[in-house]
Write an enzyme that holds these catalytic residues in place. Structure first.
Site, PDB file in Angstrom:
ATOM      1  NE  ARG A  41      38.302  85.921  61.883  1.00  0.00           N
ATOM      2  CZ  ARG A  41      37.524  84.771  62.263  1.00  0.00           C
ATOM      3  NH1 ARG A  41      36.660  84.930  63.146  1.00  0.00           N
ATOM      4  NH2 ARG A  41      38.280  83.550  62.060  1.00  0.00           N
ATOM      5  CB  CYS A  42      41.131  93.392  60.285  1.00  0.00           C
ATOM      6  SG  CYS A  42      40.987  95.032  60.936  1.00  0.00           S
TER       7      CYS A  42
ATOM      8  CD  GLN B 175      42.539  89.636  71.332  1.00  0.00           C
ATOM      9  OE1 GLN B 175      41.744  90.298  71.470  1.00  0.00           O
ATOM     10  NE2 GLN B 175      43.072  89.704  70.172  1.00  0.00           N
TER      11      GLN B 175
ATOM     12  CD  GLU C 246      43.684  89.544  62.160  1.00  0.00           C
ATOM     13  OE1 GLU C 246      44.646  90.081  61.255  1.00  0.00           O
ATOM     14  OE2 GLU C 246      43.559  89.680  63.197  1.00  0.00           O
TER      15      GLU C 246
END
Ligand SMILES: Cc1cc2nc3c(=O)[nH]c(=O)nc-3n(C[C@H](O)[C@H](O)[C@H](O)COP(=O)(O)OP(=O)(O)OC[C@H]3O[C@@H](n4cnc5c(N)ncnc54)[C@H](O)[C@@H]3O)c2cc1C
Lengths: 286, 806
Positions: free
Chosen positions: B384-385, B237, B760
């Site tokens: 996802r945050c 990522q 997110e």
């Protein structure tokens, strides 16, 4: 997730298959592979050879022979689901097949593999017990038939002896009856948290015959004999059903896993037995 | 006006710029199976590596015998810690300032820890080699419960640092303690609690779960001995950070390392960190002189690469009896597993957990976080945050509900009463953040109207009466969640990773014929950057987005960036893109002025070109200007039309939203039905509404999974019980509820295009909505808090503990 090395054999006949199985040490029958291959990838199963039954045409197909429906072991779960013959004569089987896994698994997974696997999570064994089906078995030297109700001995332990193949499943066509398969699962593709199959006949407001079998509520599929007996000869009122549920719960001994504690699974198992009974009664009366 | 040209609307539509529901350009290849993922990379002579992993959660390694493995046909090498020590790589630094074993050095600290790396000519031989490696373990006492980590006599996990009293983030209180992090004014907060009419206190646990992207973590390393160059393709990522880390821990200079993230099949935080698999593939390639591929399977992904959450939060709120919040106090026990490998900005050991005051105007607050070691896999990534933001949102949203229950107030009303008001922005929170913008009351009112909140509450009342009267066994819950996120890490004054400021970057080159390539420092793992980045450029400089090619993930060609996670791509790289585009626009304006023979101040930008003010027929399109840039620039100007921007954001952005979940639960079976789920998101300026909706659907599906059953569960012996998708809850389309989406728009005042990031939000806001619905359902029967996950059997346990099960 990669299996060890193994040989692969694709016989053309049952005789060839049993001969090979007999000869080789630690070979496994391969049907749809949807239970066996995951175990091999985990290296929990490590057969020296696979004997793939896919090339034996005689093991496929669904027929009505006299008062029986006969299903070849290599018939896929999808074919079972799509069969008009089964929908008409053994609708319970149709209903239960819908609740197995997902379409992708059902296109390849077989009925024979499902009943021979010996995993208490498989749905077909309880259905076959409730329908009093018989498994046709061919070994290296002889053929025999074993009732589903006595086939399951323990976790992954069945009456099959080494070298034997289930060739067909024979189901006596029930008369006018009510039926239900109730299964609790967490998601599509999941094995049962609890499952119950019920086949029952009503006469003059009373239950005249009944069979109840349970999925994934013990080390093997369970025939809930005492539960069925609690209903036979009775008007199916709350009291009789309550007694049947209690008798069914009494034989449940589910594993403790991520589907829940044994206590939960017994509790919910009883509820699913009750739902299946009520559903079957409504169908039988209607 | 020049009426010969198509009308404004048509010209604008042709650009497919910001606000357009442009179809995702990457889907053409993904939906046809033509994506190019790491496992699609096949190089001549490529070898495969596979790990021997520990069956034990805690054990001493008394010996490793590789003799049999070396005899397996195809096996070429087996790496253990001994070999790695030779190149000083038996341990590697983590992003959190700790060190982590690459291969077990003397002991193992979690189940499935990497013990040895078998290199072979193909995957099958490697797997057979793994089977043949013999490891002699001596089992040690196992620590799985974080609450037992710091008791006297707890097993010593990290012998390498057991006597160190200072860690990367200050003092250590115990040999299993990692750090204590505090923020806020303790004295003022304690005083608020002493004066309060009403207080609540609850242990709110957010269980351990896992990002589980569809594509697992993988890498191909290829070392060229002649050139001394290393190329690594990986599921990264943040490829540039990987390159820098690789250079720092190896002896290879950074310019001789090429890191490439090809198509990546989902990340969700799982692919931010550096893993033993990467290091071993690199070392194996150096040792063998051949390319080496490492591909994780699902079990390895779930059990060994980064988990998320595992936060145990004791939350307290002080309030007046009218329901005005007066103070917030939170203590967190954070289970980091065997090594502290959290992927947070380096100075933030608990991420941005201090967003825990949420959307409410708390005058004072205090937070203390204790991180501890246990015999579990390392990680603690932001699934996802933004860093620990979902834990914070869950904590405050649950706590507000508990307060509402105690005050016998409606939870939506309590929130309305305490929201930060529109006129308070920019708002200084008690825990140190400056919220850039928001309009919470408007969003909440819109949401409540859309779902007809009062009618739902009336329906719930009727159902509760029916339940009490024995007419039904179903209870109904309405989950309210109003979240504020903090995303877009981040400003260099407070955010860095290993000393590198968390800026992001974009380089745009406009070609002579008016099309362009844009290279960006982020890396899409499914967010659709190739589509949305082009839309920003289209609107900014007036060339159609279809004429802009977006490229990311190759460290040789992309400008240095910090990557994609923490909803930072749009807030940071999105800004860099706009700024680079504006540089191009400025140069284009000068060129246009020269072409039109006017002063540049006499020009105005008009959709797809420059027009002379007052003389609308005098117009030069961007296409014409681009040609001129390579052909007839003004005297003294450099030819070409290119720009680079490195954007250091002045602040974070603060997306928010109002989510509602309506749920029925059968108390006898614990089976739930999600009747409705409504999500209103405010992410500021909306670049592509269709992609936003897709992101919201995906994030809500994850939130649903997490709240309702998705967990990494260990038994007392440290064995993972949920190591495959058979047990790790990954919902299919059948289980997934129907999502109703909605929005308001409050642009970020400091962001060049006003965008805030949305990927997110649904995970952050969704989890509390689901959990609050379950808790709300049981609330009238006397329960205050039921821990997640809320799967069927646990709902039944909850019902049973309330005496509801017959
Ligand atoms: C994701 C997933 C979900 C699933 N969900 C369910 C579910 O909900 N309910 C359910 O019931 N099943 C489920 N299954 C299992 C699936 O139905 C399998 O197909 C079935 O259990 C085995 O059938 P098979 O043809 O695939 O057999 P195989 O996997 O090939 O064989 C299974 C075992 O039976 C033996 N065997 C197979 N055929 C014969 C034969 N004719 N004679 C003797 N021995 C034989 C094999 O040697 C092996 O030991 C699921 C599987 C998957 C992958």
């Amino acid at each position: 997730m990669i299996p060890g090395t193994f040989d692969y054999f694709r016989p053309r006949s049952v005789a060839e298959a049993t001969k090979f199985l007999h000869k080789s040490k630690n070979a496994s029958v391969l049907a749809g592979g949807h239970s066996l291959l995951p175990m091999m990838k985990l290296r929990v199963a490590a057969p020296s050879a696979l004997v793939d039954l896919a090339g034996i045409a005689a093991l496929r197909g669904i027929k009505k022979v006299g008062g029986n429906i006969v299903i070849g072991a290599m018939t896929t779960q999808h074919e079972v689901l799509a069969s008009a013959l089964i929908a008409k004569h053994v609708p319970l089987l149709h209903e239960a097949a819908q609740l197995i896994a997902d379409p992708q698994v059902r296109y390849v997974g077989t009925l024979g593999g499902n009943v021979a696997n010996g995993d208490p999570g498989n749905d077909m064994p309880a259905v076959m017990m409730a329908l009093d089906a018989t498994y046709k078995i061919t070994g290296p030297t002889k053929r025999r038939a074993v009732k589903a109700r006595v086939f399951y001995k323990g976790l992954y332990e069945t009456a099959l002896k080494s070298g034997e193949i289930v060739t067909a499943i024979e189901i006596p066509v029930p008369g006018k009856h009510g039926f239900a398969y109730e299964k609790l699962k967490r998601k599509i593709g999941d094995y049962a948290t609890a499952g119950a199959a019920v086949v029952l006949t009503m006469k003059a407001g009373k239950v005249s015959a009944c069979a109840i079998a349970l999925t994934n509520l013990g080390a093997t599929p369970l025939l809930a004999d005492a539960a069925a007996k609690a209903l036979v000869g009775q008007a199916p009122d709350d009291k009789a059903i309550g007694a049947a549920v209690a008798a069914a719960r009494a034989i449940m001994d589910p594993a403790n896993d991520t589907r829940g504690t044994p206590e939960y699974r017994k509790s919910v198992g009883g509820i699913y037995v009750e739902r299946a009974i009520r559903c079957a009664i409504a169908a039988a009366a209607g | 006006m020049n009426d010969m040209s198509p009308n404004k609307a048509e010209r604008e539509a042709k650009l497919e710029g910001m606000g357009c529901k442009r179809k995702r350009v990457e889907d053409a290849r993904f939906t046809q199976g033509k994506g190019n993922y790491v496992d699609d990379i096949k190089l001549p002579g490529m070898l495969f590596g596979d790990f021997v992993r520990s069956p034990h959660a805690h054990a001493r390694i008394k010996g490793i015998n590789i003799k049999k493995a070396m005899k397996v046909p195809g096996v070429l090498a087996v790496l253990t810690a001994t070999e790695l020590k030779g190149v000083n790589l038996a341990w590697m630094p983590t992003l959190a300032g700790d060190v982590q074993m690459v291969l077990a050095d003397g002991k193992v600290l979690f189940q499935n820890q990497e013990v040895a790396f078998v290199v072979a000519t193909d995957r099958y031989a490697a797997a057979d080699g793994v089977e043949a490696v013999e490891v002699d373990y001596e089992a040690l006492p196992v620590l799985v419960d974080p609450f037992q980590a710091m008791v006297k006599g707890a097993p010593v996990l990290r012998e390498d640092i057991k006597d160190k009293t200072e860690g990367a983030h200050g003092k250590r209180k115990h040999y299993n303690h990692i750090f204590e992090w505090t923020v806020g004014d303790k004295d003022l907060t304690d005083a608020a609690f002493r004066k309060a009419d009403v207080t609540i206190k609850e242990l709110i646990s957010y269980h351990r779960t896992h990002p589980s992207p569809l594509e697992t973590c993988q890498a191909v390393a290829s070392f060229d001995k002649i050139k001394g160059e290393l190329t690594v393709w990986g599921t990264f990522q943040a490829p540039h950070v990987i390159r820098t880390v690789a250079s720092l821990i190896s002896t290879i200079p950074e310019h001789k390392i090429h890191v490439i993230s090809p198509d990546v099949g989902g990340g969700f935080g799982n692919k931010v960190g550096a893993y033993p698999g990467y290091i071993c593939a690199i070392v194996a390639s150096i040792v063998t002189g051949k390319p080496v591929k490492w591909v994780e399977d699902r079990i390895e992904n779930l059990t060994a690469t980064s988990f998320a959450r595992d936060y145990h939060m004791t939350a307290e709120i002080a309030a007046t009896k009218e329901g005005k919040v007066q103070g917030l106090r939170v203590h967190v026990l954070a289970d980091h597993g065997a090594f502290d490998a959290c992927a947070d900005p380096s100075k933030w050991p608990a991420g941005f957990f201090n967003i825990v005051t949420g959307s409410y105007d708390f005058p004072v607050a205090h937070v203390a976080v204790d991180g501890v070691y246990t015999n579990k896999a390392p990680g603690g990534v932001a699934y996802r945050c933004s860093f620990r933001v979902t834990e914070a949102a869950y904590c405050i949203e649950r706590a507000m509900d508990i307060l509402a229950q105690k005050l016998k107030m409606d939870p939506a009303e309590l929130r309305m009463k305490n929201f930060i008001r529109r006129e308070q922005f920019p708002y200084q929170s008690a825990l140190g953040w400056e919220y850039d913008s928001g309009d919470y009351h408007t969003a909440m009112k819109q949401a409540m109207e859309k779902i007809d909140y009062q009618r739902l509450r009336a329906e719930q009342k009727r159902k509760q009466a029916d339940f009490k009267a024995g007419k039904t066994r179903e209870i109904m819950g309405i989950g309210v969640s109003f979240f504020t996120e903090i995303v877009g890490a981040g400003p260099s004054r407070n955010c860095d990773i290993l000393g590198i400021a968390m800026f992001d970057s974009c380089e745009i080159r406009v070609h002579p014929t008016g099309s362009a390539i844009a290279r960006v420092g982020t890396k899409s793992t499914g967010q659709g950057h190739e589509t949305t980045w082009a839309q920003i450029i289209a609107t900014e400089i007036g060339i159609p987005s279809a004429d802009v090619m977006v490229e990311e993930g190759n460290t040789d060609t992309a400008p240095y960036g910090l990557g994609t996670y923490g909803s930072r791509s749009t807030p940071v790289a999105g800004a860099a893109i706009a700024m680079a585009a504006r540089k191009i626009k400025a140069k284009a304006q000068m060129i246009a002025a020269y072409m039109l023979e006017v002063h540049e101040d006499d020009l105005q930008f008009d959709i797809d070109g420059f027009r002379v003010k007052g003389l609308p027929e005098k117009f030069k399109s961007m296409k014409e200007i681009a040609w001129a840039a390579y052909h007839s620039v003004p005297p003294g100007m450099e030819p070409g039309l290119e720009a680079v921007s490195y954007y250091d954001p002045p602040n974070m952005t603060y997306p928010f939203g109002a989510y509602f979940c309506v749920m029925d639960i059968d108390v006898d079976t614990g089976v739930y039905k999600i009747k409705r789920f409504y999500a209103l998101d405010d992410c500021g300026t909306r670049i592509n509404p269709m992609i936003i909706e897709g992101q919201v659907h995906g994030g809500l599906t994850e939130a649903f999974a997490i709240a309702m059953g998705q967990e990494i569960r260990y038994d007392a012996g440290g064995n993972v019980l949920t190591g495959s998708f058979m047990d790790f809850f990954m919902p299919t389309a059948v289980e997934t509820p129907h999502w109703e989406t909605d929005h308001t728009v409050t642009p970020s005042p400091h962001h060049p295009i006003g965008a805030k990031g949305v990927g997110e939000s649904p995970n952050v806001g969704g989890v509390p909505a689901f959990s609050n619905a379950v808790n709300d359902a049981f609330g009238f029967l006397g329960s205050t808090h039921i821990q997640m996950p809320h799967d069927y059997w646990r709902n039944w346990e909850a019902a049973k503990s309330l005496g509801l099960v017959k």
